[in-house]
Enzyme design. Structure first.
Site, mmCIF file in Angstrom:
data_model
loop_
_atom_site.group_PDB
_atom_site.id
_atom_site.type_symbol
_atom_site.label_atom_id
_atom_site.label_comp_id
_atom_site.label_asym_id
_atom_site.label_seq_id
_atom_site.Cartn_x
_atom_site.Cartn_y
_atom_site.Cartn_z
ATOM 1 N N ASP A 13 0.809 -1.225 0.000
ATOM 2 C CA ASP A 13 0.000 0.000 0.000
ATOM 3 C C ASP A 13 0.839 1.270 0.000
ATOM 4 O OD1 ASP A 13 -2.224 -1.686 0.120
ATOM 5 O OD2 ASP A 13 -2.169 -1.716 2.317
ATOM 6 N N LYS A 16 1.826 1.865 -5.169
ATOM 7 C CA LYS A 16 2.347 1.226 -6.396
ATOM 8 C C LYS A 16 1.430 1.473 -7.582
ATOM 9 C CE LYS A 16 2.379 -2.701 -4.240
ATOM 10 N NZ LYS A 16 2.106 -2.216 -2.872
ATOM 11 N N LYS A 18 -0.674 3.898 -8.226
ATOM 12 C CA LYS A 18 -0.564 5.263 -8.751
ATOM 13 C C LYS A 18 0.702 5.420 -9.601
ATOM 14 C CE LYS A 18 0.700 9.867 -7.949
ATOM 15 N NZ LYS A 18 0.703 11.149 -7.289
ATOM 16 N N GLY A 40 -4.361 -4.494 -3.767
ATOM 17 C CA GLY A 40 -5.392 -3.485 -4.024
ATOM 18 C C GLY A 40 -4.662 -2.240 -4.467
ATOM 19 N N HIS A 41 -4.716 -1.932 -5.753
ATOM 20 C CA HIS A 41 -3.965 -0.809 -6.306
ATOM 21 C C HIS A 41 -4.935 0.266 -6.776
ATOM 22 C CE1 HIS A 41 -0.418 -3.768 -7.178
ATOM 23 N NE2 HIS A 41 -0.702 -3.652 -5.913
ATOM 24 N N GLN A 223 2.114 -6.227 -3.059
ATOM 25 C CA GLN A 223 2.583 -6.306 -1.676
ATOM 26 C C GLN A 223 3.865 -5.471 -1.496
ATOM 27 O OE1 GLN A 223 1.584 -9.772 -3.093
ATOM 28 N NE2 GLN A 223 -0.339 -8.795 -2.582
ATOM 29 N N THR A 238 3.187 -12.606 3.050
ATOM 30 C CA THR A 238 2.362 -13.246 2.043
ATOM 31 C C THR A 238 3.120 -14.485 1.548
ATOM 32 O OG1 THR A 238 0.949 -12.863 0.113
ATOM 33 C CG2 THR A 238 3.175 -11.905 0.031
ATOM 34 N N THR A 300 -9.837 -5.068 1.697
ATOM 35 C CA THR A 300 -10.658 -5.565 2.799
ATOM 36 C C THR A 300 -11.318 -4.444 3.599
ATOM 37 O OG1 THR A 300 -8.686 -5.573 4.184
ATOM 38 C CG2 THR A 300 -9.234 -7.639 3.080
ATOM 39 N N GLY A 301 -10.907 -3.203 3.349
ATOM 40 C CA GLY A 301 -11.473 -2.081 4.101
ATOM 41 C C GLY A 301 -10.946 -1.992 5.529
ATOM 42 N N ASP A 332 2.621 14.575 1.298
ATOM 43 C CA ASP A 332 1.620 15.569 1.725
ATOM 44 C C ASP A 332 0.936 15.184 3.036
ATOM 45 O OD1 ASP A 332 0.686 13.541 -0.307
ATOM 46 O OD2 ASP A 332 -1.268 14.209 0.431
HETATM 47 P P1 GDP Z 1 -0.728 0.136 -3.549
HETATM 48 O O1 GDP Z 1 -1.302 -1.112 -3.008
HETATM 49 O O2 GDP Z 1 0.743 0.238 -3.300
HETATM 50 O O3 GDP Z 1 -1.078 0.376 -4.995
HETATM 51 O O4 GDP Z 1 -1.383 1.332 -2.722
HETATM 52 P P2 GDP Z 1 -2.962 1.493 -2.377
HETATM 53 O O5 GDP Z 1 -3.646 1.970 -3.603
HETATM 54 O O6 GDP Z 1 -3.490 0.288 -1.708
HETATM 55 O O7 GDP Z 1 -2.892 2.616 -1.260
HETATM 56 C C1 GDP Z 1 -2.325 3.867 -1.499
HETATM 57 C C2 GDP Z 1 -3.403 4.946 -1.250
HETATM 58 O O8 GDP Z 1 -2.783 6.212 -1.167
HETATM 59 C C3 GDP Z 1 -4.405 5.054 -2.367
HETATM 60 O O9 GDP Z 1 -5.654 5.438 -1.826
HETATM 61 C C4 GDP Z 1 -3.849 6.167 -3.247
HETATM 62 O O10 GDP Z 1 -4.858 6.854 -3.982
HETATM 63 C C5 GDP Z 1 -3.237 7.065 -2.211
HETATM 64 N N1 GDP Z 1 -2.042 7.800 -2.642
HETATM 65 C C6 GDP Z 1 -1.049 7.399 -3.481
HETATM 66 N N2 GDP Z 1 -0.089 8.346 -3.547
HETATM 67 C C7 GDP Z 1 -0.489 9.358 -2.754
HETATM 68 C C8 GDP Z 1 0.104 10.603 -2.363
HETATM 69 O O11 GDP Z 1 1.203 10.970 -2.770
HETATM 70 N N3 GDP Z 1 -0.606 11.370 -1.486
HETATM 71 C C9 GDP Z 1 -1.822 10.994 -0.981
HETATM 72 N N4 GDP Z 1 -2.421 11.812 -0.128
HETATM 73 N N5 GDP Z 1 -2.399 9.829 -1.333
HETATM 74 C C10 GDP Z 1 -1.725 9.018 -2.175
HETATM 75 P P1 IMO Z 2 -0.840 -4.319 -2.155
HETATM 76 O O1 IMO Z 2 -0.378 -4.862 -3.492
HETATM 77 C C1 IMO Z 2 -0.899 -4.701 2.173
HETATM 78 C C2 IMO Z 2 -0.904 -8.758 3.813
HETATM 79 C C3 IMO Z 2 -2.148 -9.189 4.547
HETATM 80 C C4 IMO Z 2 -1.533 -10.142 5.566
HETATM 81 C C5 IMO Z 2 -0.418 -10.816 4.775
HETATM 82 C C6 IMO Z 2 -0.789 -12.168 4.192
HETATM 83 O O2 IMO Z 2 -2.136 -3.609 -2.220
HETATM 84 O O3 IMO Z 2 0.247 -3.525 -1.522
HETATM 85 P P2 IMO Z 2 -2.299 -12.943 2.150
HETATM 86 O O4 IMO Z 2 -3.750 -12.735 1.885
HETATM 87 O O5 IMO Z 2 -1.407 -12.400 1.088
HETATM 88 O O6 IMO Z 2 -1.964 -14.366 2.496
HETATM 89 O O7 IMO Z 2 -2.018 -12.093 3.494
HETATM 90 O O8 IMO Z 2 -0.098 -9.935 3.712
HETATM 91 N N1 IMO Z 2 -1.128 -8.258 2.434
HETATM 92 C C7 IMO Z 2 -1.083 -6.976 2.089
HETATM 93 N N2 IMO Z 2 -0.909 -5.876 2.842
HETATM 94 N N3 IMO Z 2 -0.999 -4.591 0.834
HETATM 95 C C8 IMO Z 2 -1.150 -5.685 0.066
HETATM 96 O O9 IMO Z 2 -1.127 -5.639 -1.287
HETATM 97 C C9 IMO Z 2 -1.236 -6.954 0.693
HETATM 98 N N4 IMO Z 2 -1.405 -8.217 0.241
HETATM 99 C C10 IMO Z 2 -1.313 -9.010 1.316
HETATM 100 O O10 IMO Z 2 -2.785 -8.097 5.152
HETATM 101 O O11 IMO Z 2 -0.908 -9.395 6.594
HETATM 102 MG MG MG Z 3 -2.858 -1.755 -1.789
#
Ligand code: GDP
Ligand code: IMO
Ligand code: MG
Length: 429
Positions: A13, A16, A18, A40-41, A223, A238, A300-301, A332
């Protein structure tokens, strides 16, 4: 060859999605190489927000995209994600979405086992996403898995399904769960085959063609390094390798000479699920980071745990994952903090460590040693040039670069794809 591999440098999270979306404008093809729909991207473009779990983020810009052999694919999840994004206006066809014919499938059985294992672990639970990822990878390594190519061979699916039932029903029955009915599961899976098979290709060959045309290939990791099954906070990880080397094995490219590895790194730290987190702030500071950063899981929220930037862990991630430079995201979110802390070492049994130890007990026990840096009151939100950044924010970035021993190549200052500052083009590096 010109390629960039994007990996998460922390616990996922990092942003990636973005950054992959931003870079994919410059790429000819985008490839996922590990993980599954546990990812979840999020991609934000103006008023539109896209959430991708299994599909490569390149699809948002209509780039040809490949789900590589290293990914585990839940066919139902795949089809519903395609339907969801199609409804949002994206065009996803067998021409734009290619799936490696040797990729492993996740079955409903794996989801059931994932849930049962978590219950069995009790307080020790991993906090998985419940998507069946771990059990599917176990079957892959156990040489029992059903693969995409098998969908064209009904007899192979039926035989493998009987084998899977014989293997797993012992556990399911012992757990008091319904045993798997191999006939019913075979029929259900084969019913999906006509929708999946048109996408199936020998991905290694398609990538070889891209390579010979000297196309720009963008590998999209899921991840993060600290969730890597070898290099992460085992067992709270994972079930795949998330480091850059996996891009070669999980795509069929074999090796990636000349590839630039971009580590997506959040300006602070978050984690979802259980496991050690030395710089965690289970207090008002963590709440403030979580609120400002909207730190709730895309899949998963779940509320993400939040803490200060951990330079020791990220430095280790840079090295174990082979990262060349960083995309520093969510700067930010730190706006308005009077002071910022950065973890620069760990204390364990009276000793100071400059690395994260491997042992489970040691990982749980280490205490973060902090350095305090000055914060900034100005806003960096939406900054699109380096000149717009306050001097103290630049100081924070420079200190991070120094501590983790890698430069910032891209800086992200907001959710929107345009809230991005390019320092050095990773494709030209
Ligand atoms: P990923 O799994 O690495 O693709 O990241 P996620 O999408 O799960 O979580 C990143 C969250 O941060 C998302 O809601 C993006 O829209 C948000 N995000 C990404 N870059 C920035 C940033 O530079 N600033 C802010 N405020 N939000 C960001
Ligand atoms: P992105 O790509 C954050 C975490 C789960 C748990 C562990 C194992 O959005 O960054 P799994 O279901 O893979 O067996 O769970 O890994 N996990 C993540 N945490 N971002 C993810 O993906 C994740 N994918 C798995 O929360 O701790
Ligand atoms: Mg994510």
């Amino acid at each position: 060859m010109t390629s960039v591999t994007v990996v998460g440098a922390q616990w996922g999270d990092e942003g990636k999605g973005k950054i992959v979306d931003w870079l994919s404008e410059r790429a000819d093809v985008v490839v996922r190489f590990q993980g599954g729909h546990n990812a979840g991207h999020t991609i934000v473009s103006g008023d539109a927000t896209y959430k991708l779990s299994l599909l490569p983020s390149g699809l948002v810009r209509g780039k040809p995209s490949i789900i590589g052999n290293g990914v585990v694919i839940d066919p139902n999840a795949l089809l519903s994600e395609i339907a969801q994004l199609t409804e949002q206006g994206l065009t996803i066809t067998p021409e734009t979405l290619l799936i490696a014919d040797n990729a492993t499938l996740i079955l409903p059985l794996h989801v059931q086992i994932d849930a049962a294992r978590e219950i069995a672990r009790g307080n020790d639970k991993i906090g998985t996403t419940g998507r069946g990822i771990g059990p599917a990878y176990e079957d892959k390594v156990g040489r029992r898995a059903i693969r995409v190519c098998d969908l064209a061979e009904p007899e192979t699916v039926a035989a493998k399904m009987r084998h899977l039932a014989a293997y797993h029903n012992v556990f399911l029955k012992a757990f008091g769960l319904e045993p798997m009915d191999p006939k019913a599961e075979t029929d259900a899976l084969l019913a999906l085959a006509p929708k999946i098979l048109p996408h199936a290709v020998p991905a290694w060959q398609v990538l070889d063609q891209h390579k010979s045309r000297n196309d720009r290939i963008l590998f999209e990791g899921a991840q993060g390094v600290m969730l890597d099954v070898d290099h992460g906070t085992y067992p709270f990880v994972t079930s795949s390798n998330t480091v850059a080397g996996q891009a070669a094995a999980g795509s069929g490219m074999g090796s990636l000479a000349g590839n630039y590895v971009l580590g997506i790194t959040k300006a602070y730290t978050t984690r979802v699920g259980s496991g050690p987190f030395p710089s965690e702030q289970d207090n008002a500071t963590g709440d403030r980071l979580g609120e400002r950063g909207h730190e709730f899981g895309t899949v998963t929220g779940r509320k993400r745990r939040c803490g200060w930037f951990d330079a020791v862990m990220v430095r280790q991630a840079m090295k174990t994952a082979g990262i060349d430079g960083m995309a520093l995201t969510k700067l930010d979110v730190l706006d308005g903090f009077e002071e910022l802390k950065v973890c620069v070492g760990y204390r364990l049994n009276g000793e100071t460590l400059d690395r994260f130890p491997a042992g489970q007990e040691a990982q749980a026990k280490v205490e973060a040693v902090y350095e305090t840096l000055e914060g900034w009151s100005e806003s960096t939100a939406g900054a699109r040039s380096w000149a717009d950044l306050p001097a103290t924010a630049i100081k924070y970035i420079r200190r991070i670069e120094e501590l983790v021993e890698r430069p910032v190549t891209l800086l992200s200052t907001g959710r929107d794809r345009e809230d991005t500052i390019l320092v050095r083009d990773p494709f030209a590096a």
